[in-house]
Write a protein that holds these residues in place. Sequence first.
Motif, PDB file in Angstrom:
ATOM      1  N   GLY A   1      97.096  63.700  -6.353  1.00  0.00           N
ATOM      2  CA  GLY A   1      96.835  65.114  -6.159  1.00  0.00           C
ATOM      3  C   GLY A   1      95.477  65.508  -6.684  1.00  0.00           C
ATOM      4  O   GLY A   1      94.634  64.650  -6.983  1.00  0.00           O
ATOM      5  N   THR A   2      95.263  66.798  -6.807  1.00  0.00           N
ATOM      6  CA  THR A   2      93.966  67.298  -7.248  1.00  0.00           C
ATOM      7  C   THR A   2      94.013  67.988  -8.609  1.00  0.00           C
ATOM      8  O   THR A   2      92.986  68.372  -9.143  1.00  0.00           O
ATOM      9  N   SER A   3      95.192  68.141  -9.163  1.00  0.00           N
ATOM     10  CA  SER A   3      95.318  68.873 -10.431  1.00  0.00           C
ATOM     11  C   SER A   3      94.771  68.057 -11.590  1.00  0.00           C
ATOM     12  O   SER A   3      95.086  66.871 -11.732  1.00  0.00           O
ATOM     13  N   THR A   4      93.950  68.709 -12.395  1.00  0.00           N
ATOM     14  CA  THR A   4      93.425  68.096 -13.607  1.00  0.00           C
ATOM     15  C   THR A   4      93.556  69.080 -14.768  1.00  0.00           C
ATOM     16  O   THR A   4      93.577  70.297 -14.561  1.00  0.00           O
ATOM     17  N   TYR A   5      93.617  68.542 -15.963  1.00  0.00           N
ATOM     18  CA  TYR A   5      93.750  69.357 -17.161  1.00  0.00           C
ATOM     19  C   TYR A   5      92.830  68.790 -18.229  1.00  0.00           C
ATOM     20  O   TYR A   5      92.662  67.575 -18.331  1.00  0.00           O
ATOM     21  N   TYR A   6      92.259  69.687 -19.026  1.00  0.00           N
ATOM     22  CA  TYR A   6      91.344  69.290 -20.080  1.00  0.00           C
ATOM     23  C   TYR A   6      91.620  70.070 -21.355  1.00  0.00           C
ATOM     24  O   TYR A   6      91.968  71.248 -21.318  1.00  0.00           O
ATOM     25  N   ALA A   7      91.411  69.408 -22.479  1.00  0.00           N
ATOM     26  CA  ALA A   7      91.397  70.121 -23.744  1.00  0.00           C
ATOM     27  C   ALA A   7      90.127  70.967 -23.812  1.00  0.00           C
ATOM     28  O   ALA A   7      89.084  70.575 -23.268  1.00  0.00           O
ATOM     29  N   ASP A   8      90.209  72.098 -24.470  1.00  0.00           N
ATOM     30  CA  ASP A   8      89.050  72.987 -24.571  1.00  0.00           C
ATOM     31  C   ASP A   8      87.856  72.275 -25.205  1.00  0.00           C
ATOM     32  O   ASP A   8      86.698  72.539 -24.865  1.00  0.00           O
ATOM     33  N   SER A   9      88.126  71.364 -26.108  1.00  0.00           N
ATOM     34  CA  SER A   9      87.056  70.686 -26.844  1.00  0.00           C
ATOM     35  C   SER A   9      86.207  69.762 -25.978  1.00  0.00           C
ATOM     36  O   SER A   9      85.111  69.368 -26.388  1.00  0.00           O
ATOM     37  N   VAL A  10      86.701  69.412 -24.789  1.00  0.00           N
ATOM     38  CA  VAL A  10      85.964  68.466 -23.949  1.00  0.00           C
ATOM     39  C   VAL A  10      85.575  69.041 -22.599  1.00  0.00           C
ATOM     40  O   VAL A  10      84.882  68.382 -21.813  1.00  0.00           O
ATOM     41  N   LYS A  11      85.995  70.263 -22.301  1.00  0.00           N
ATOM     42  CA  LYS A  11      85.666  70.865 -21.006  1.00  0.00           C
ATOM     43  C   LYS A  11      84.159  70.927 -20.816  1.00  0.00           C
ATOM     44  O   LYS A  11      83.421  71.314 -21.715  1.00  0.00           O
ATOM     45  N   GLY A  12      83.718  70.516 -19.634  1.00  0.00           N
ATOM     46  CA  GLY A  12      82.299  70.510 -19.327  1.00  0.00           C
ATOM     47  C   GLY A  12      81.580  69.247 -19.763  1.00  0.00           C
ATOM     48  O   GLY A  12      80.423  69.031 -19.371  1.00  0.00           O
ATOM     49  N   ARG A  13      82.232  68.412 -20.558  1.00  0.00           N
ATOM     50  CA  ARG A  13      81.601  67.163 -21.009  1.00  0.00           C
ATOM     51  C   ARG A  13      82.344  65.925 -20.515  1.00  0.00           C
ATOM     52  O   ARG A  13      81.717  64.899 -20.244  1.00  0.00           O
ATOM     53  N   PHE A  14      83.642  66.010 -20.406  1.00  0.00           N
ATOM     54  CA  PHE A  14      84.467  64.887 -19.948  1.00  0.00           C
ATOM     55  C   PHE A  14      84.993  65.189 -18.556  1.00  0.00           C
ATOM     56  O   PHE A  14      85.320  66.334 -18.239  1.00  0.00           O
ATOM     57  N   THR A  15      85.115  64.149 -17.739  1.00  0.00           N
ATOM     58  CA  THR A  15      85.639  64.295 -16.390  1.00  0.00           C
ATOM     59  C   THR A  15      86.647  63.196 -16.105  1.00  0.00           C
ATOM     60  O   THR A  15      86.325  62.009 -16.268  1.00  0.00           O
ATOM     61  N   ILE A  16      87.822  63.593 -15.667  1.00  0.00           N
ATOM     62  CA  ILE A  16      88.847  62.615 -15.297  1.00  0.00           C
ATOM     63  C   ILE A  16      88.864  62.472 -13.791  1.00  0.00           C
ATOM     64  O   ILE A  16      88.810  63.461 -13.059  1.00  0.00           O
ATOM     65  N   THR A  17      88.877  61.245 -13.326  1.00  0.00           N
ATOM     66  CA  THR A  17      88.980  60.948 -11.903  1.00  0.00           C
ATOM     67  C   THR A  17      90.034  59.870 -11.704  1.00  0.00           C
ATOM     68  O   THR A  17      90.502  59.262 -12.677  1.00  0.00           O
ATOM     69  N   GLN A  18      90.395  59.637 -10.449  1.00  0.00           N
ATOM     70  CA  GLN A  18      91.458  58.682 -10.189  1.00  0.00           C
ATOM     71  C   GLN A  18      91.198  57.889  -8.927  1.00  0.00           C
ATOM     72  O   GLN A  18      90.460  58.312  -8.042  1.00  0.00           O
ATOM     73  N   ASP A  19      91.804  56.732  -8.868  1.00  0.00           N
ATOM     74  CA  ASP A  19      91.873  55.940  -7.647  1.00  0.00           C
ATOM     75  C   ASP A  19      93.344  55.612  -7.479  1.00  0.00           C
ATOM     76  O   ASP A  19      93.856  54.654  -8.074  1.00  0.00           O
ATOM     77  N   ASN A  20      94.024  56.445  -6.711  1.00  0.00           N
ATOM     78  CA  ASN A  20      95.467  56.319  -6.614  1.00  0.00           C
ATOM     79  C   ASN A  20      95.881  54.988  -5.990  1.00  0.00           C
ATOM     80  O   ASN A  20      96.925  54.429  -6.341  1.00  0.00           O
ATOM     81  N   ALA A  21      95.066  54.474  -5.080  1.00  0.00           N
ATOM     82  CA  ALA A  21      95.395  53.200  -4.440  1.00  0.00           C
ATOM     83  C   ALA A  21      95.403  52.054  -5.443  1.00  0.00           C
ATOM     84  O   ALA A  21      96.108  51.055  -5.263  1.00  0.00           O
ATOM     85  N   LYS A  22      94.634  52.200  -6.506  1.00  0.00           N
ATOM     86  CA  LYS A  22      94.558  51.165  -7.544  1.00  0.00           C
ATOM     87  C   LYS A  22      95.396  51.517  -8.765  1.00  0.00           C
ATOM     88  O   LYS A  22      95.369  50.789  -9.756  1.00  0.00           O
ATOM     89  N   ASN A  23      96.102  52.648  -8.693  1.00  0.00           N
ATOM     90  CA  ASN A  23      96.870  53.120  -9.850  1.00  0.00           C
ATOM     91  C   ASN A  23      95.972  53.209 -11.083  1.00  0.00           C
ATOM     92  O   ASN A  23      96.367  52.785 -12.187  1.00  0.00           O
ATOM     93  N   ALA A  24      94.779  53.731 -10.876  1.00  0.00           N
ATOM     94  CA  ALA A  24      93.786  53.767 -11.943  1.00  0.00           C
ATOM     95  C   ALA A  24      93.315  55.184 -12.204  1.00  0.00           C
ATOM     96  O   ALA A  24      93.238  56.008 -11.293  1.00  0.00           O
ATOM     97  N   VAL A  25      92.977  55.447 -13.434  1.00  0.00           N
ATOM     98  CA  VAL A  25      92.392  56.717 -13.817  1.00  0.00           C
ATOM     99  C   VAL A  25      91.198  56.411 -14.712  1.00  0.00           C
ATOM    100  O   VAL A  25      91.199  55.427 -15.462  1.00  0.00           O
ATOM    101  N   TYR A  26      90.188  57.257 -14.598  1.00  0.00           N
ATOM    102  CA  TYR A  26      88.942  57.034 -15.321  1.00  0.00           C
ATOM    103  C   TYR A  26      88.590  58.287 -16.106  1.00  0.00           C
ATOM    104  O   TYR A  26      88.910  59.407 -15.695  1.00  0.00           O
ATOM    105  N   LEU A  27      87.918  58.095 -17.213  1.00  0.00           N
ATOM    106  CA  LEU A  27      87.443  59.225 -18.000  1.00  0.00           C
ATOM    107  C   LEU A  27      85.957  59.034 -18.259  1.00  0.00           C
ATOM    108  O   LEU A  27      85.564  58.104 -18.966  1.00  0.00           O
ATOM    109  N   GLN A  28      85.153  59.907 -17.662  1.00  0.00           N
ATOM    110  CA  GLN A  28      83.712  59.903 -17.898  1.00  0.00           C
ATOM    111  C   GLN A  28      83.430  60.792 -19.095  1.00  0.00           C
ATOM    112  O   GLN A  28      83.767  61.975 -19.083  1.00  0.00           O
TER     113      GLN A  28
END
Length: 126
Positions: A55-82
């Motif tokens: 899906g497209t829903s993402t959630y962030y702690a206030d302390s990291v908003k604007g600095r951290f980005t979560i993305t996913q590759d659902n086909a690989k069952n993978a999630v990434y955190l930049q």
Amino acid sequence: QVRLMESGGGSVQSGGSLRLSCVASGEIERHYCMGWFRQVPGKEREGVAAAYMGGTSTYYADSVKGRFTITQDNAKNAVYLQLDTLQPEDTAMYYCAARVTYFASECGLWSAYDNWGQGTQVTVSS
């Protein structure tokens, strides 16, 4: 049972960037959240970011908003955190976690995650 494997931690200077990866394997459900948490010795584990897989829903702690980005590759069952613009206070052990749910809105319920990886260390020096 779901197994989660993190990678990508390391040491950087203040202002630097890192990218964490987490791959899920084993008995993976179709409807689930994957998230990132962090913990410093002597403190409670903190929810950092989460995403509803497929899906497209993402959630962030206030302390990291604007600095951290979560993305996913659902086909690989993978999630990434930049992790960008890292600060010394971001130093922690970072854990990948997962929970099964039909509701994307529950990805931000940090206390409900019940599958955990071993963690990867992020150290930011000033």
